[in-house]
Design a protein around this motif. Sequence first.
Motif, PDB file in Angstrom:
ATOM      1  N   ARG A 281      -6.172 -23.722 -10.047  1.00  0.00           N
ATOM      2  CA  ARG A 281      -7.595 -23.901 -10.344  1.00  0.00           C
ATOM      3  C   ARG A 281      -8.508 -23.178  -9.352  1.00  0.00           C
ATOM      4  O   ARG A 281      -9.622 -22.783  -9.704  1.00  0.00           O
ATOM      5  CB  ARG A 281      -7.941 -25.385 -10.370  1.00  0.00           C
ATOM      6  N   ASN A 282      -8.044 -22.988  -8.113  1.00  0.00           N
ATOM      7  CA  ASN A 282      -8.868 -22.298  -7.125  1.00  0.00           C
ATOM      8  C   ASN A 282      -8.464 -20.837  -6.924  1.00  0.00           C
ATOM      9  O   ASN A 282      -9.049 -20.151  -6.108  1.00  0.00           O
ATOM     10  CB  ASN A 282      -8.780 -23.021  -5.769  1.00  0.00           C
ATOM     11  N   ASP A 283      -7.464 -20.391  -7.660  1.00  0.00           N
ATOM     12  CA  ASP A 283      -6.953 -19.045  -7.440  1.00  0.00           C
ATOM     13  C   ASP A 283      -8.001 -17.969  -7.673  1.00  0.00           C
ATOM     14  O   ASP A 283      -8.103 -17.007  -6.919  1.00  0.00           O
ATOM     15  CB  ASP A 283      -5.742 -18.782  -8.341  1.00  0.00           C
ATOM     16  N   LYS A 284      -8.773 -18.110  -8.740  1.00  0.00           N
ATOM     17  CA  LYS A 284      -9.734 -17.057  -9.085  1.00  0.00           C
ATOM     18  C   LYS A 284     -10.768 -16.889  -7.988  1.00  0.00           C
ATOM     19  O   LYS A 284     -11.088 -15.773  -7.570  1.00  0.00           O
ATOM     20  CB  LYS A 284     -10.409 -17.380 -10.420  1.00  0.00           C
ATOM     21  N   GLU A 285     -11.266 -18.014  -7.495  1.00  0.00           N
ATOM     22  CA  GLU A 285     -12.285 -17.963  -6.449  1.00  0.00           C
ATOM     23  C   GLU A 285     -11.745 -17.338  -5.169  1.00  0.00           C
ATOM     24  O   GLU A 285     -12.369 -16.448  -4.581  1.00  0.00           O
ATOM     25  CB  GLU A 285     -12.798 -19.370  -6.166  1.00  0.00           C
ATOM     26  N   THR A 286     -10.573 -17.795  -4.731  1.00  0.00           N
ATOM     27  CA  THR A 286     -10.010 -17.254  -3.495  1.00  0.00           C
ATOM     28  C   THR A 286      -9.548 -15.819  -3.669  1.00  0.00           C
ATOM     29  O   THR A 286      -9.636 -15.025  -2.731  1.00  0.00           O
ATOM     30  CB  THR A 286      -8.841 -18.116  -3.012  1.00  0.00           C
ATOM     31  N   ALA A 287      -9.079 -15.461  -4.854  1.00  0.00           N
ATOM     32  CA  ALA A 287      -8.641 -14.088  -5.101  1.00  0.00           C
ATOM     33  C   ALA A 287      -9.822 -13.126  -5.007  1.00  0.00           C
ATOM     34  O   ALA A 287      -9.693 -12.018  -4.455  1.00  0.00           O
ATOM     35  CB  ALA A 287      -7.970 -13.981  -6.466  1.00  0.00           C
ATOM     36  N   GLU A 288     -10.962 -13.535  -5.517  1.00  0.00           N
ATOM     37  CA  GLU A 288     -12.150 -12.674  -5.440  1.00  0.00           C
ATOM     38  C   GLU A 288     -12.522 -12.417  -3.978  1.00  0.00           C
ATOM     39  O   GLU A 288     -13.001 -11.327  -3.634  1.00  0.00           O
ATOM     40  CB  GLU A 288     -13.321 -13.342  -6.166  1.00  0.00           C
ATOM     41  N   ASP A 289     -12.292 -13.395  -3.124  1.00  0.00           N
ATOM     42  CA  ASP A 289     -12.598 -13.222  -1.698  1.00  0.00           C
ATOM     43  C   ASP A 289     -11.822 -12.070  -1.084  1.00  0.00           C
ATOM     44  O   ASP A 289     -12.291 -11.427  -0.138  1.00  0.00           O
ATOM     45  CB  ASP A 289     -12.260 -14.502  -0.924  1.00  0.00           C
ATOM     46  N   LEU A 290     -10.618 -11.836  -1.576  1.00  0.00           N
ATOM     47  CA  LEU A 290      -9.770 -10.789  -0.992  1.00  0.00           C
ATOM     48  C   LEU A 290     -10.397  -9.409  -1.116  1.00  0.00           C
ATOM     49  O   LEU A 290     -10.094  -8.511  -0.321  1.00  0.00           O
ATOM     50  CB  LEU A 290      -8.385 -10.799  -1.648  1.00  0.00           C
ATOM     51  N   LEU A 291     -11.233  -9.238  -2.094  1.00  0.00           N
ATOM     52  CA  LEU A 291     -11.880  -7.932  -2.266  1.00  0.00           C
ATOM     53  C   LEU A 291     -12.830  -7.624  -1.111  1.00  0.00           C
ATOM     54  O   LEU A 291     -13.101  -6.457  -0.818  1.00  0.00           O
ATOM     55  CB  LEU A 291     -12.648  -7.888  -3.586  1.00  0.00           C
ATOM     56  N   SER A 292     -13.354  -8.631  -0.479  1.00  0.00           N
ATOM     57  CA  SER A 292     -14.403  -8.436   0.521  1.00  0.00           C
ATOM     58  C   SER A 292     -13.888  -8.459   1.961  1.00  0.00           C
ATOM     59  O   SER A 292     -14.696  -8.344   2.892  1.00  0.00           O
ATOM     60  CB  SER A 292     -15.464  -9.539   0.362  1.00  0.00           C
ATOM     61  N   LEU A 293     -12.589  -8.596   2.154  1.00  0.00           N
ATOM     62  CA  LEU A 293     -12.069  -8.779   3.510  1.00  0.00           C
ATOM     63  C   LEU A 293     -11.707  -7.491   4.231  1.00  0.00           C
ATOM     64  O   LEU A 293     -11.873  -7.388   5.443  1.00  0.00           O
ATOM     65  CB  LEU A 293     -10.845  -9.711   3.472  1.00  0.00           C
ATOM     66  N   MET A 294     -11.195  -6.518   3.524  1.00  0.00           N
ATOM     67  CA  MET A 294     -10.713  -5.309   4.191  1.00  0.00           C
ATOM     68  C   MET A 294     -11.786  -4.227   4.179  1.00  0.00           C
ATOM     69  O   MET A 294     -12.230  -3.804   3.122  1.00  0.00           O
ATOM     70  CB  MET A 294      -9.440  -4.798   3.493  1.00  0.00           C
ATOM     71  N   PRO A 295     -12.256  -3.754   5.342  1.00  0.00           N
ATOM     72  CA  PRO A 295     -13.315  -2.733   5.391  1.00  0.00           C
ATOM     73  C   PRO A 295     -12.802  -1.350   5.002  1.00  0.00           C
ATOM     74  O   PRO A 295     -11.615  -1.052   5.146  1.00  0.00           O
ATOM     75  CB  PRO A 295     -13.747  -2.765   6.851  1.00  0.00           C
ATOM     76  N   ALA A 296     -13.711  -0.539   4.534  1.00  0.00           N
ATOM     77  CA  ALA A 296     -13.349   0.848   4.222  1.00  0.00           C
ATOM     78  C   ALA A 296     -13.036   1.609   5.501  1.00  0.00           C
ATOM     79  O   ALA A 296     -12.138   2.456   5.538  1.00  0.00           O
ATOM     80  CB  ALA A 296     -14.495   1.523   3.462  1.00  0.00           C
ATOM     81  N   ASN A 297     -13.775   1.309   6.563  1.00  0.00           N
ATOM     82  CA  ASN A 297     -13.530   1.919   7.870  1.00  0.00           C
ATOM     83  C   ASN A 297     -12.562   1.014   8.631  1.00  0.00           C
ATOM     84  O   ASN A 297     -12.928  -0.084   9.062  1.00  0.00           O
ATOM     85  CB  ASN A 297     -14.835   2.063   8.646  1.00  0.00           C
ATOM     86  N   LEU A 298     -11.328   1.461   8.779  1.00  0.00           N
ATOM     87  CA  LEU A 298     -10.297   0.608   9.368  1.00  0.00           C
ATOM     88  C   LEU A 298     -10.497   0.373  10.860  1.00  0.00           C
ATOM     89  O   LEU A 298      -9.721  -0.368  11.473  1.00  0.00           O
ATOM     90  CB  LEU A 298      -8.914   1.210   9.105  1.00  0.00           C
ATOM     91  N   ARG A 299     -11.536   0.975  11.441  1.00  0.00           N
ATOM     92  CA  ARG A 299     -11.847   0.682  12.834  1.00  0.00           C
ATOM     93  C   ARG A 299     -12.575  -0.647  12.971  1.00  0.00           C
ATOM     94  O   ARG A 299     -12.629  -1.225  14.053  1.00  0.00           O
ATOM     95  CB  ARG A 299     -12.732   1.798  13.422  1.00  0.00           C
ATOM     96  N   GLU A 300     -13.156  -1.118  11.882  1.00  0.00           N
ATOM     97  CA  GLU A 300     -13.850  -2.401  11.927  1.00  0.00           C
ATOM     98  C   GLU A 300     -12.815  -3.528  12.004  1.00  0.00           C
ATOM     99  O   GLU A 300     -11.807  -3.501  11.307  1.00  0.00           O
ATOM    100  CB  GLU A 300     -14.729  -2.570  10.689  1.00  0.00           C
ATOM    101  N   PRO A 301     -13.082  -4.527  12.858  1.00  0.00           N
ATOM    102  CA  PRO A 301     -12.090  -5.613  13.022  1.00  0.00           C
ATOM    103  C   PRO A 301     -11.978  -6.475  11.769  1.00  0.00           C
ATOM    104  O   PRO A 301     -12.950  -6.687  11.039  1.00  0.00           O
ATOM    105  CB  PRO A 301     -12.642  -6.405  14.202  1.00  0.00           C
ATOM    106  N   VAL A 302     -10.775  -6.962  11.527  1.00  0.00           N
ATOM    107  CA  VAL A 302     -10.488  -7.879  10.421  1.00  0.00           C
ATOM    108  C   VAL A 302      -9.641  -9.019  10.977  1.00  0.00           C
ATOM    109  O   VAL A 302      -8.682  -8.783  11.707  1.00  0.00           O
ATOM    110  CB  VAL A 302      -9.724  -7.170   9.281  1.00  0.00           C
ATOM    111  N   ASP A 303      -9.999 -10.237  10.633  1.00  0.00           N
ATOM    112  CA  ASP A 303      -9.160 -11.381  10.976  1.00  0.00           C
ATOM    113  C   ASP A 303      -8.223 -11.623   9.802  1.00  0.00           C
ATOM    114  O   ASP A 303      -8.624 -12.168   8.773  1.00  0.00           O
ATOM    115  CB  ASP A 303     -10.024 -12.620  11.239  1.00  0.00           C
TER     116      ASP A 303
END
Length: 538
Positions: A281-303
Amino acid sequence: MNFVSSWNPQSAPAQQRAEAMRERVSQLRALEQRAAGKSAEARAVFEKRGQLLPRERVALLLDSGAPFLPLAALAGYLQDSKDAAASVPGGGVIAGIGFVSGVRCMVVASDSGIDAGAIQPMGLDKILRAQELALQNKLPFLHLVESAGANLMRYRVEGFIHGGALFRNLARLSAAGLPVVTVQHGSGTAGGAYMPGLSDIVILVRGRSRAFLAGPPLLLAATGEVATEEELGGAEMHAAVTGLGEFLAEDDREALGLARQLVASFRRKPQSKAWMAGQARNDKETAEDLLSLMPANLREPVDMREVMVRLVDDELLEFKAAYGSATVCAQGSIAGHAVGIISNNGPIDVAGANKATHFIQWMCQLGHPIVYLQNTTGYMVGKDSEQGGMIKHGSKMIQAVTNATVPQLTIQCGASFGAGNYGMCGRGYAPRFLFSWPSAKTAVMGGEQAARTMQIVSEAALARKGIQPDPARSQAQFDQIVAMFEAQADAFYTSGLLLDDGVIDPRDTRAVLAFCLDTIAEADATTLRPLQFGVARM
């Protein structure tokens, strides 16, 4: 012929025997209670320190209402004192077989309410017996430790010699594939420090746990050095500096809760599809979040923990959180499959490499597949890193990945540069499945780093010949190298070379991993019938 009883339990002789036996049982219970009562006399001290009494710790660790079989409850009775009225049984140790998170385990706890948990002669024998039973009966070994160590006032050389078997048995249990988990509630000095040292997983309690080979008094006597307990072996020091502790809890309750979480992962079975439907039931919401986590510039930090938590079914249990923090290791489940997850919040340093090596071996002991979420620029470089042994520690991690005995799955999320690609189970290390996100980049190093390296080498060669470099030509060469590296690092390019099993939408990552884990589980459950020949067509 079937036996037919002729005994009358209501007869006078039977009643007399029963009364005598009840008296013996009553005496037994009184002796057992004597040890508990003696330990409970320290309640005020424990409460002042914000601690639970040893038996309270054991009760919280065990499943409520589940069976528990105490072992050697009378150990040491009449050995420490010939006065039957004064002798306290138990050997200063609580031990038994019970259930923790549904898993049958051997549980041993220091009775630190008695003589500060100092190891008594028969207490040592009791622990050795518990270890023997754990090995024979294939039980995980859970040790709740708070001990003042050996009682020097009662020192006997044979106790010291035989005591070595305690540590030998911890090594044997681990090698046999039986997890050894220590909750360090208090001190562990000298030999006692090897109890956490020889455990697979150690849970420390902030402000209370201590582990050192020589405490302040012995250190001062032996070397003249003055140091505090916290400096020598405090919980925060071991969690962040030495890596002796995998988890740092705020108090006894949290530490025991972490232990229960760990044990729950030991033998977890895949859940039903009906259970999965409830999780969806929560998969769609959390899956959409994955689109916003990885920056195009890989020098930017990601947790990368933000990625992890959106892939697992429920809770994420991080491993050695304060040690080698740029390398993230955690336990969780995906579609009901218990897994270990390794990722990167930066370069892999010495501490991170050791942490990952430990975690990989721990997952192999548990039999849990490992999921790698690649996002690393590689192993740390520099004078401090090289002198710290980066080569050998990175090599240990690569050896662990190479020889892991559990299925390994890799998702290339961001950067996958240099030997970091190897240590994070890149294609050359034969993960069972490997997929890339569109944002992934794979190369021996970043394009700009490669170009700058070549620029430095070229300019140094010209300088040796007394030639001044041409800035325009140098910049053109720089741009050309960057473009070449960037083109070949692109996920679509590497996927075209079959260097992965496909590029996937990040939102599909959980579904892809679930499908792969189901496939692996089904394969493991299938029995093949090997032949000495191929079946010939007739």
